[in-house]
Design a protein around this motif. Structure first.
Motif, short mmCIF file in Angstrom:
data_model
loop_
_atom_site.label_atom_id
_atom_site.label_comp_id
_atom_site.label_asym_id
_atom_site.label_seq_id
_atom_site.Cartn_x
_atom_site.Cartn_y
_atom_site.Cartn_z
N ARG A 131 0.83 -1.21 0.00
CA ARG A 131 0.00 0.00 0.00
C ARG A 131 0.86 1.26 0.00
NH1 ARG A 131 -2.46 -0.95 4.31
NH2 ARG A 131 -1.71 0.64 5.76
N GLU A 135 0.97 4.28 -2.75
CA GLU A 135 0.72 5.65 -2.32
C GLU A 135 1.86 6.57 -2.73
OE1 GLU A 135 -1.87 4.53 1.71
OE2 GLU A 135 0.27 5.00 1.84
N SER A 388 -1.69 9.20 4.92
CA SER A 388 -0.60 8.26 4.71
C SER A 388 0.70 8.79 5.29
CB SER A 388 -0.44 7.98 3.21
OG SER A 388 0.71 7.20 2.96
#
Length: 509
Positions: A131, A135, A388
C-alpha cells in the motif's frame, strides 16, 4: 504466470542492434532535452532478479543520454540517519526536480522483495508495504513525475548460467556477490513474490513492463524503447492551468465556533502554571529520548493567533540542541520543482529529536485551496496523502501532535493594528494578512473541514482558545505533556514533582 512472455528466448542480432542504435540514441537525447525544456521529471526504475543485467543496462543508457541530466541511485543498506526516520524518507530524498531524471536501481522494490523473501515482513507488514509503495508512486505521478518501471527477468536456468559466466570472467567476477547467490537459491520464492509485487503495484501512470533479460542487446533496446515511449507520451500532455479559488461557507455551528474564546488566565496563575508544565515537559522529553521516539509538532491557526509566542514558551523547556523549528512559507524555487510533500519529508527529525512546524503540510488544504494555488482534485486528494504521511510518521516511532490556534475577527484586527504601531513587530504584518481577512469565512470553513477530516488518535488536533495569549500558551505546553505521557504509556502521577492542584486547574488538555 506473468513471466511466461519473458522466457521465450528473445534476442537481437548484432546487425539488428547496430541498425537500431543510432536512431534510438538520437531520439532519446532529443526527448531528454525536450523534457528538460518542458520541466517534466522522470523516474526510471529498474529492478529484476540477480544477474539480470541491471547495472550494465544503466551503463549503456548513460552512454546514450546526457548523463549530466540524470542521477543514478543504487540500492544499498540504509545509513543511520535513514534508519531513524520513516522507511520512505530516503526515497523522497532521491525524487528528481522538474526537468531532471532519476535512475533507480532496485530502490523500494528490492527492499520490499528482500524483506518478504527472508521472512522479515509478516503478511500484515507485506500488505502495508504494498500500500505504501502505491501511495508513494501515485503521489509522485499526480504531481507530474513520469515513471518508467522495468522488471528484468531471467528464467532459473538462465540466471544460474549468467552468474557462472560472470564468475569465470575476471572482468565480471566483481559483479557477483554472496547476496546474488543467496537470491538465486531462493529463485522460486523471489519469483512468486516479485509476481505479486508487480501485479499489485502496477497502477495508472506507474505500470510495470517485464523484459526478457537473457540477451543483453534485446534487454537494452527494450528498456530504451520503454523509456522513449514514456517520454513521448509525457511531452504530449498539455500543461495544467492554475486552479480556481474555493471559498466555502462555514456552518453556523462548527468545531471552531464552539470554542470559548473568553477563556483567560491571570498573570500570576499563568506564571505558576507555565513553570510547572515546562518542568513536566523537560522530564517527558528526556523520557522520549530514552525510548528513541521523535516528536513532531505542527502549528496552524488564524493570522496573528500567537503561534510564534506559543512555540517560544514551548521551546524554553527543550534543550536547544534537541529541536528544530521550520517556519513554512511559500515554497522556494527548489521546493516548487518537487512534489508538494517533498519539502516536509526532508525536514523530518531523527529519533530522540523534536521538530516544530510553524505552518505545515496543511497549507495544501487551507491557503492553496482557498487561494486557488492547488486544483480541486489536488487538495481533495491531499486528505488521503496527508493521512498516509502521518501514519508513516507514527509507524516510524514519531509522536505527532497538531495545534490549531483560534481567535475571533475583532481580536485579530486589534493585533494587526498593534503590530502596525510597534516597530519590532511590524515585519510580521503583510498585505497578504489583510487580504486573508477578507476571506475569513472561507478560511474558517476550510479549517473546520481540515480538522474534522484529519484528526486521528496517532495524530490528533488540539484546538486552542487564543484570544488570551496566556491561556493559549499554557494549553499548548500542557497538551504536549499530556500527549507525550499518553503515547509513552506513562502515568503522570508516577513522575517526580507531581502537583495534583496544577493537574486539575484549567486550561485542561
Amino acid at each position: 504466470m506473468i513471466f511466461q512472455s519473458a522466457e521465450l528466448g528473445q534476442s537481437l542480432s548484432r546487425d539488428a542492434f547496430d541498425a537500431l542504435e543510432p536512431a534510438l540514441r538520437e531520439e532519446l537525447l532529443d526527448l531528454q532535452f525536450a523534457l528538460q525544456e518542458a520541466r517534466v521529471p522522470l523516474v526510471l526504475l529498474i529492478a529484476g532478479v540477480p544477474g539480470s543485467g541491471r547495472g550494465t543496462t544503466v551503463e549503456k543508457l548513460l552512454h546514450w543520454i546526457d548523463a549530466r541530466g540524470a542521477a543514478v541511485h543504487a540500492a544499498r543498506t540504509p545509513v543511520e540517519v535513514e534508519r531513524e526516520r520513516p522507511l520512505f524518507y530516503r526515497y523522497w530524498q532521491r525524487v528528481p526536480g522538474r526537468g531532471r531524471m532519476a535512475i533507480v536501481l532496485g530502490g523500494w522494490v528490492r527492499d520490499a522483495l528482500d524483506a518478504r523473501a527472508t521472512g522479515r515482513l509478516t503478511d500484515a507488514d507485506w500488505e502495508r508495504r504494498l500500500r505504501r509503495v502505491c501511495e508513494f508512486e501515485q503521489l509522485l505521478h499526480h504531481d507530474g513525475v513520469r515513471f518508467v518501471k522495468t522488471w528484468l527477468h531471467l528464467s532459473e536456468t538462465a540466471q544460474r548460467a549468467e552468474l557462472l559466466r560472470r564468475v569465470e570472467d575476471p572482468a565480471e567476477r566483481w559483479r557477483v556477490s554472496l547476496e546474488d547467490w543467496a537470491g538465486a537459491g531462493r529463485y522460486g520464492l523471489l519469483r512468486d513474490t516479485a509476481a505479486e509485487f508487480i501485479q499489485r503495484t502496477s497502477t495508472p501512470g506507474a505500470s510495470w513492463r517485464i523484459v526478457e533479460a537473457a540477451d543483453p542487446r534485446h534487454r537494452v533496446v527494450a528498456v530504451a524503447t520503454h523509456l522513449r515511449d514514456t517520454m513521448r507520451e509525457a511531452l504530449g500532455e498539455p500543461p495544467r492551468p492554475r486552479g480556481e479559488p474555493d471559498t466555502p461557507a462555514p456552518s453556523a455551528t462548527n468545531v471552531l465556533s464552539r470554542l470559548d474564546l473568553t477563556s483567560r488566565l491571570k498573570r500570576k496563575a499563568y506564571r505558576s502554571a507555565l513553570d510547572y508544565w515546562r518542568g513536566r515537559l523537560r522530564l517527558l522529553i528526556h523520557l522520549m529520548e530514552q525510548e528513541r521516539h521523535s516528536l513532531v509538532l505542527t502549528f496552524e491557526g488564524s493570522d496573528a493567533a500567537g503561534k510564534g509566542g506559543a512555540i517560544r514558551r514551548l521551546t524554553d523547556a527543550i534543550d536547544p540542541r534537541a529541536y528544530d523549528i521550520h517556519a513554512i512559507a511559500a515554497p522556494t524555487p527548489e521546493e516548487a520543482d518537487h512534489p508538494w510533500l517533498w519539502r516536509f519529508w526532508r525536514r523530518l527529525p531523527r529519533r530522540g529529536r523534536v521538530v516544530i512546524f510553524d505552518r505545515s503540510w496543511y497549507g495544501r488544504v487551507l491557503v492553496e485551496r482557498v487561494e486557488g494555488f492547488a486544483h480541486r482534485d489536488e487538495w481533495q486528494r491531499a486528505w488521503a496523502e496527508i493521512r498516509s504521511f502521518e501514519e508513516q510518521l507514527d509507524e516510524a516511532g514519531a509522536i505527532v501532535l497538531k495545534f490549531w490556534l483560534q481567535i475571533d475577527p475583532d481580536e485579530q484586527l486589534a493585533r494587526f493594528e498593534a503590530r502596525e504601531k510597534t516597530g519590532y513587530k511590524r515585519y510580521k504584518l503583510t498585505d497578504e494578512d489583510w487580504r486573508n481577512r477578507e476571506k475569513w469565512d472561507a478560511y474558517v470553513a476550510a479549517s473546520c473541514d481540515m480538522i474534522e477530516r484529519t484528526s486521528w488518535p496517532h495524530a490528533p488536533w488540539v484546538l486552542v482558545e487564543s484570544n488570551d495569549k496566556l491561556w493559549a500558551r499554557v494549553k499548548v505546553v500542557r497538551s504536549t505533556c499530556a500527549h507525550l505521557a499518553d503515547r509513552l504509556g506513562i502515568d503522570p502521577s508516577c513522575l517526580p514533582g507531581y502537583d495534583e492542584e496544577q493537574e486539575n486547574t484549567p486550561p485542561l488538555s
